[in-house]
Design an enzyme around this catalytic site. Structure first.
Site, PDB file in Angstrom:
ATOM      1  N   GLU A   1      -4.972  -5.830   5.294  1.00 45.98           N
ATOM      2  CA  GLU A   1      -4.161  -7.043   5.155  1.00 45.98           C
ATOM      3  C   GLU A   1      -4.236  -7.592   3.729  1.00 45.98           C
ATOM      4  OE1 GLU A   1      -2.178  -7.172   7.452  1.00 45.98           O
ATOM      5  OE2 GLU A   1      -2.820  -8.313   9.216  1.00 45.98           O
TER       6      GLU A   1
ATOM      7  N   GLU B   1      -3.681   3.324   0.251  1.00 50.17           N
ATOM      8  CA  GLU B   1      -2.671   2.346  -0.171  1.00 50.17           C
ATOM      9  C   GLU B   1      -1.980   2.793  -1.454  1.00 50.17           C
ATOM     10  OE1 GLU B   1      -1.439  -0.470   1.224  1.00 50.17           O
ATOM     11  OE2 GLU B   1      -2.676  -0.342   3.015  1.00 50.17           O
TER      12      GLU B   1
END
Ligand code: HMH
Length: 222
Positions: free
Chosen positions: A141, A211
């Site tokens: 997150e 990511e």
């Protein structure tokens, strides 16, 4: 323990370069300076929809572990709040995809996305400690919150078509939610045995690498 002097802050200093590669990726910077290629955005949108669908059962597994393993009842409430916004998020992806003429049912997950989803599945195992799972949940997150918040700062030239996307993860409420997750993770890391802390650090590093690769993939570079 408040955000500031915890294990996570130590890690973010130690792995600063990798963290910056994930949160200030060239794709994020191109959104901020308005030079983004919309085909990269569309690729990201379709792939991230698949990722978010895989993220839902992972969050459910974190919630379950919080209920079983946490000594603090507010953990469950914070995670439940995150799951509620995932419900919104899925609806938003569908609306956004139709705006961009994307047919979500035809999207094939790219290799990096498959790897990331498989990694989430591995973290869902009951053998993975709550401390490791909540650290991973926070990291996933937080990288989006930090990246997209950058595109909303004063002076950013984010194209109007992408403002809503940046708002979704870059807004202050989402920032507060990420700080709550960070506090929870720090609290558990602060009392976990060294082998568990080490596994949480490895999970964080894997997430940051994934990511970076996810952004590369969206740019068509993998
Ligand atoms: C790849 N990482 C990726 N997608 C997301 N939606 C988030 C993190 C934020 O939850």
């Amino acid at each position: 323990m408040e955000v500031g002097g915890g294990v996570i802050e130590t890690w973010l200093r130690k792995h600063r370069m990798l963290y910056i590669r994930a949160t200030k990726h060239p794709l994020i910077l191109s959104i901020r300076d308005g030079t983004i290629d919309f085909s990269s955005f569309k690729r990201w949108l379709g792939q991230d929809y698949i990722f978010v669908r895989a993220f839902v059962p992972f969050s459910a597994s974190v919630l379950l572990k919080a209920c079983k393993e946490s000594d603090n009842s507010s953990d469950m409430e914070v995670i439940l709040g995150g799951m509620a916004s995932l419900n919104d998020e899925i609806a938003w992806f569908k609306k956004e995809a139709s705006k961009w003429g994307l047919e979500l049912s035809t999207i094939v997950p790219q290799k990096v996305n498959q790897e990331y989803c498989r990694f989430l599945e591995s973290l869902m195992s009951p053998q993975v400690e709550y401390t490791v799972a909540i650290t991973a949940f926070w990291a996933i997150e937080a990288v989006y919150q930090e990246g997209f918040a950058l595109c909303l700062q004063d002076g950013s030239k984010t194209p109007p078509e992408l403002k809503e996307t940046c708002q979704r993860w870059g807004n202050d409420g989402f920032g507060q939610y990420c700080r709550s997750l960070q506090n929870i993770a720090n609290r558990h890391l602060g009392k976990a045995p060294p082998d568990v802390v080490a596994r949480a650090e490895v999970a964080l590093l894997q997430i940051l690498e994934l990511e970076v690769e996810f952004w590369n993939m969206s740019q068509g570079k993998t």
